[in-house]
Design a protein around this motif. Structure first.
Motif, PDB file in Angstrom:
ATOM      1  N   LYS A 117      -4.446  -2.115  11.094  1.00 46.90           N
ATOM      2  CA  LYS A 117      -4.808  -1.921   9.690  1.00 46.90           C
ATOM      3  C   LYS A 117      -4.655  -0.448   9.310  1.00 46.90           C
ATOM      4  CE  LYS A 117      -8.240  -5.635  10.075  1.00 46.90           C
ATOM      5  NZ  LYS A 117      -9.681  -5.985  10.059  1.00 46.90           N
ATOM      6  N   PRO A 118      -4.217  -0.185   8.095  1.00 48.26           N
ATOM      7  CA  PRO A 118      -4.109   1.211   7.645  1.00 48.26           C
ATOM      8  C   PRO A 118      -5.488   1.797   7.365  1.00 48.26           C
ATOM      9  CG  PRO A 118      -3.619  -0.263   5.836  1.00 48.26           C
ATOM     10  CD  PRO A 118      -3.775  -1.134   7.054  1.00 48.26           C
ATOM     11  N   ALA A 119      -5.548   3.099   7.196  1.00 52.33           N
ATOM     12  CA  ALA A 119      -6.807   3.777   6.900  1.00 52.33           C
ATOM     13  C   ALA A 119      -7.284   3.430   5.489  1.00 52.33           C
ATOM     14  CB  ALA A 119      -6.621   5.289   7.030  1.00 52.33           C
ATOM     15  N   LEU A 120      -8.560   3.641   5.224  1.00 50.20           N
ATOM     16  CA  LEU A 120      -9.143   3.358   3.921  1.00 50.20           C
ATOM     17  C   LEU A 120      -8.379   4.123   2.829  1.00 50.20           C
ATOM     18  CD1 LEU A 120     -11.496   1.958   2.422  1.00 50.20           C
ATOM     19  CD2 LEU A 120     -12.801   4.080   2.710  1.00 50.20           C
ATOM     20  N   GLY A 121      -8.016   3.401   1.782  1.00 48.16           N
ATOM     21  CA  GLY A 121      -7.291   4.016   0.677  1.00 48.16           C
ATOM     22  C   GLY A 121      -5.781   3.979   0.839  1.00 48.16           C
ATOM     23  N   TRP A 122      -5.323   3.509   2.003  1.00 53.73           N
ATOM     24  CA  TRP A 122      -3.882   3.424   2.262  1.00 53.73           C
ATOM     25  C   TRP A 122      -3.397   1.984   2.209  1.00 53.73           C
ATOM     26  CZ3 TRP A 122      -0.126   7.156   3.949  1.00 53.73           C
ATOM     27  CH2 TRP A 122      -0.588   8.463   3.924  1.00 53.73           C
ATOM     28  N   VAL A 123      -2.119   1.817   1.987  1.00 54.90           N
ATOM     29  CA  VAL A 123      -1.450   0.512   2.030  1.00 54.90           C
ATOM     30  C   VAL A 123      -0.396   0.578   3.126  1.00 54.90           C
ATOM     31  CG1 VAL A 123       0.097  -1.056   0.793  1.00 54.90           C
ATOM     32  CG2 VAL A 123      -1.843  -0.012  -0.401  1.00 54.90           C
ATOM     33  N   LYS A 124      -0.293  -0.504   3.877  1.00 58.54           N
ATOM     34  CA  LYS A 124       0.749  -0.550   4.908  1.00 58.54           C
ATOM     35  C   LYS A 124       1.844  -1.507   4.462  1.00 58.54           C
ATOM     36  CE  LYS A 124       0.081   0.100   9.212  1.00 58.54           C
ATOM     37  NZ  LYS A 124      -0.280   0.074  10.658  1.00 58.54           N
ATOM     38  N   CYS A 125       3.092  -1.079   4.672  1.00 62.95           N
ATOM     39  CA  CYS A 125       4.246  -1.899   4.298  1.00 62.95           C
ATOM     40  C   CYS A 125       5.158  -2.053   5.502  1.00 62.95           C
ATOM     41  CB  CYS A 125       5.005  -1.237   3.149  1.00 62.95           C
ATOM     42  SG  CYS A 125       6.494  -2.148   2.663  1.00 62.95           S
ATOM     43  N   ASN A 126       5.364  -3.287   5.940  1.00 62.43           N
ATOM     44  CA  ASN A 126       6.276  -3.580   7.046  1.00 62.43           C
ATOM     45  C   ASN A 126       7.588  -4.129   6.509  1.00 62.43           C
ATOM     46  OD1 ASN A 126       3.387  -3.890   8.323  1.00 62.43           O
ATOM     47  ND2 ASN A 126       4.810  -3.568  10.032  1.00 62.43           N
ATOM     48  N   ALA A 180       7.355  -0.141  -3.782  1.00 59.88           N
ATOM     49  CA  ALA A 180       6.071   0.574  -3.775  1.00 59.88           C
ATOM     50  C   ALA A 180       5.958   1.476  -4.993  1.00 59.88           C
ATOM     51  CB  ALA A 180       5.928   1.380  -2.489  1.00 59.88           C
ATOM     52  N   ARG A 181       7.022   2.142  -5.321  1.00 63.93           N
ATOM     53  CA  ARG A 181       7.021   3.017  -6.496  1.00 63.93           C
ATOM     54  C   ARG A 181       6.891   2.198  -7.780  1.00 63.93           C
ATOM     55  NH1 ARG A 181      11.878   7.278  -7.096  1.00 63.93           N
ATOM     56  NH2 ARG A 181      13.046   5.335  -7.366  1.00 63.93           N
ATOM     57  N   ARG A 187      -0.320   6.025  -1.659  1.00 67.90           N
ATOM     58  CA  ARG A 187      -0.547   6.266  -0.237  1.00 67.90           C
ATOM     59  C   ARG A 187      -0.045   5.058   0.540  1.00 67.90           C
ATOM     60  NH1 ARG A 187      -4.932   8.739  -2.790  1.00 67.90           N
ATOM     61  NH2 ARG A 187      -5.335  10.887  -2.074  1.00 67.90           N
ATOM     62  N   VAL A 188       1.158   5.201   1.107  1.00 65.81           N
ATOM     63  CA  VAL A 188       1.792   4.063   1.768  1.00 65.81           C
ATOM     64  C   VAL A 188       2.306   4.475   3.141  1.00 65.81           C
ATOM     65  CG1 VAL A 188       3.476   2.193   1.559  1.00 65.81           C
ATOM     66  CG2 VAL A 188       2.573   3.307  -0.507  1.00 65.81           C
ATOM     67  N   GLN A 189       2.033   3.621   4.109  1.00 66.25           N
ATOM     68  CA  GLN A 189       2.555   3.811   5.462  1.00 66.25           C
ATOM     69  C   GLN A 189       3.609   2.722   5.701  1.00 66.25           C
ATOM     70  OE1 GLN A 189       0.293   2.772   9.221  1.00 66.25           O
ATOM     71  NE2 GLN A 189       0.261   5.013   9.398  1.00 66.25           N
ATOM     72  N   PHE A 190       4.863   3.131   5.834  1.00 70.16           N
ATOM     73  CA  PHE A 190       5.959   2.183   6.050  1.00 70.16           C
ATOM     74  C   PHE A 190       6.237   2.068   7.545  1.00 70.16           C
ATOM     75  CE2 PHE A 190       6.588   3.935   1.807  1.00 70.16           C
ATOM     76  CZ  PHE A 190       6.844   2.792   1.051  1.00 70.16           C
ATOM     77  N   LEU A 226       2.556  10.524  -3.383  1.00 66.25           N
ATOM     78  CA  LEU A 226       1.478  11.473  -3.137  1.00 66.25           C
ATOM     79  C   LEU A 226       1.317  11.688  -1.640  1.00 66.25           C
ATOM     80  CD1 LEU A 226      -0.857  13.181  -4.250  1.00 66.25           C
ATOM     81  CD2 LEU A 226      -2.317  11.137  -4.093  1.00 66.25           C
ATOM     82  N   ASN A 227       1.274  10.587  -0.895  1.00 62.71           N
ATOM     83  CA  ASN A 227       1.210  10.610   0.564  1.00 62.71           C
ATOM     84  C   ASN A 227       2.050   9.448   1.087  1.00 62.71           C
ATOM     85  OD1 ASN A 227      -0.775  12.726   1.574  1.00 62.71           O
ATOM     86  ND2 ASN A 227      -2.015  11.686   0.018  1.00 62.71           N
ATOM     87  N   VAL A 228       2.883   9.730   2.047  1.00 61.96           N
ATOM     88  CA  VAL A 228       3.745   8.681   2.597  1.00 61.96           C
ATOM     89  C   VAL A 228       3.998   8.955   4.078  1.00 61.96           C
ATOM     90  CG1 VAL A 228       5.872   9.904   1.964  1.00 61.96           C
ATOM     91  CG2 VAL A 228       5.911   7.409   2.287  1.00 61.96           C
ATOM     92  N   GLU A 229       4.050   7.893   4.865  1.00 61.24           N
ATOM     93  CA  GLU A 229       4.367   7.989   6.278  1.00 61.24           C
ATOM     94  C   GLU A 229       5.432   6.945   6.608  1.00 61.24           C
ATOM     95  OE1 GLU A 229       0.895   7.477   8.648  1.00 61.24           O
ATOM     96  OE2 GLU A 229      -0.144   9.230   7.832  1.00 61.24           O
TER      97      GLU A 229
END
Length: 273
Positions: A117-126, A180-181, A187-190, A226-229
C-alpha cells in the motif's frame, strides 16, 4: 541476383549520402569489393569488429525495412533518412543493451515482490503490457489504488499492432501518467515490472528511437506532478496490472473503469489484507 544487386545499390546510396553512419570506409574498402552484396556482407562480418558488424547489420535492416514499406505501404524514405535512422537505432539499441547488462552485473538490491500500500495521501498506479497470441494486438493496463489498497480507477487500451516489449511498457507508463494528470492526482507512485524502462527514466536517457522518445515524454510529464515516484517491482507485485492487461481484449480499444472489474477483484481483496 537482381534483388541483391538493387539492394547493393541502395546500400551504397545510403552510406554515401549520410556520413553520420561512418561506414563508407568499411563498405567501400577495396578488400570488400566482392562480386555481389551477399559475398561482401560475409567478408565484412568475418573481418570487422562486432561493433562495426552491428552497425552494418542495422543499416541493412533499415534498407530492407524501407523496401518493404515501399512495397506494402507506398512509403519511401530518402537514403539520408535511412542512414540517419540506422545510426540512431544502433545507438539506442546499445544504450538499452548496456542498461540490461548493468542490471545483471550491478549490485543486488531489495526489490518489492509483493504489492504494498502507498503512504497516506499517496496513490499507487501499476502498469503493464500484454501481447495477445494470434490477435496481432498489444494491450496496456493502468490501475490506481489508494493508501488502503482500494481500487480507485483503471484503464485498458489496445492497438492492432505488435511492438517491442520495452516500447509497450513505456507506452503503458505514459498513458498512466496522462490519466493521472487528467484526474488531477498530485502524489502518485507508479510501478512497472520493466527494469530497463525504470532505469532509462532514472538515468534520463535520450535518443531518437520510439522507446527513448516515449521516455523523454514521460520525463516531461513527471515535472507537472507535485510529487511523483517511478519504481520497479517484480511481476508478483504487479499481478493486478498483468491480469487486466491480458483481459483488455474483452473490451473496446479504449476503456475506463470506475468500478472494479470482476477479473481482478479477488487479487485486489487479497492484496488489501
Amino acid at each position: 541476383m537482381v534483388v541483391m544487386t538493387l539492394f547493393l545499390l541502395l546500400l551504397r546510396c545510403a552510406v554515401a549520402r549520410d556520413s553520420a553512419t561512418s561506414l563508407s570506409s568499411v563498405l567501400h574498402n577495396a578488400a570488400y569489393q566482392q562480386s555481389n552484396a551477399m559475398d561482401r556482407i560475409f567478408v565484412v562480418c568475418s573481418n570487422e569488429s562486432s561493433n562495426t558488424v552491428g552497425r552494418v547489420t542495422m543499416l541493412l535492416w533499415s534498407i530492407w525495412h524501407n523496401r518493404n514499406d515501399k512495397l506494402w505501404n507506398d512509403n519511401v524514405q530518402t537514403p539520408r533518412h535511412i542512414g540517419r535512422y540506422a545510426f540512431d537505432a544502433r545507438n539506442d539499441w546499445y544504450s538499452v543493451h548496456k542498461l540490461q547488462s548493468n542490471s545483471v552485473s550491478g549490485t543486488t538490491e531489495a526489490v518489492q515482490v509483493r504489492w504494498e500500500k502507498p503512504a497516506l495521501g499517496w496513490v499507487k498506479c501499476n502498469v503493464d503490457v500484454a501481447f495477445l497470441p494470434g490477435s496481432g494486438r498489444t494491450s496496456v493496463e493502468v490501475c490506481f489504488r489508494d493508501n488502503s489498497g482500494q481500487f480507485m480507477a483503471g484503464m485498458t487500451q489496445w492497438k492492432q499492432t505488435v511492438i517491442s516489449p520495452v516500447e509497450g511498457e513505456a507506452w503503458a507508463l505514459l498513458l498512466a501518467m496522462e490519466e493521472a494528470r487528467h484526474r488531477g492526482l498530485d502524489r502518485v507512485q507508479f510501478e512497472s515490472d520493466s527494469k530497463v524502462l525504470i532505469e532509462a527514466i532514472h538515468m534520463k536517457r535520450r535518443g531518437n528511437s520510439k522507446f527513448l522518445s516515449i521516455v523523454h515524454y514521460i520525463l516531461s510529464i513527471m515535472s507537472s506532478f507535485l510529487n511523483v515516484e517511478v519504481k520497479f517491482v517484480r511481476r508478483q507485485a504487479n499481478s493486478v496490472a498483468h491480469t487486466l492487461a491480458r483481459a483488455a481484449n474483452s473490451w473496446s480499444s479504449f476503456h475506463r473503469f470506475e468500478i472494479i472489474p470482476v477479473c481482478i477483484e479477488h487479487l485486489i481483496v487479497n492484496e488489501m489484507q
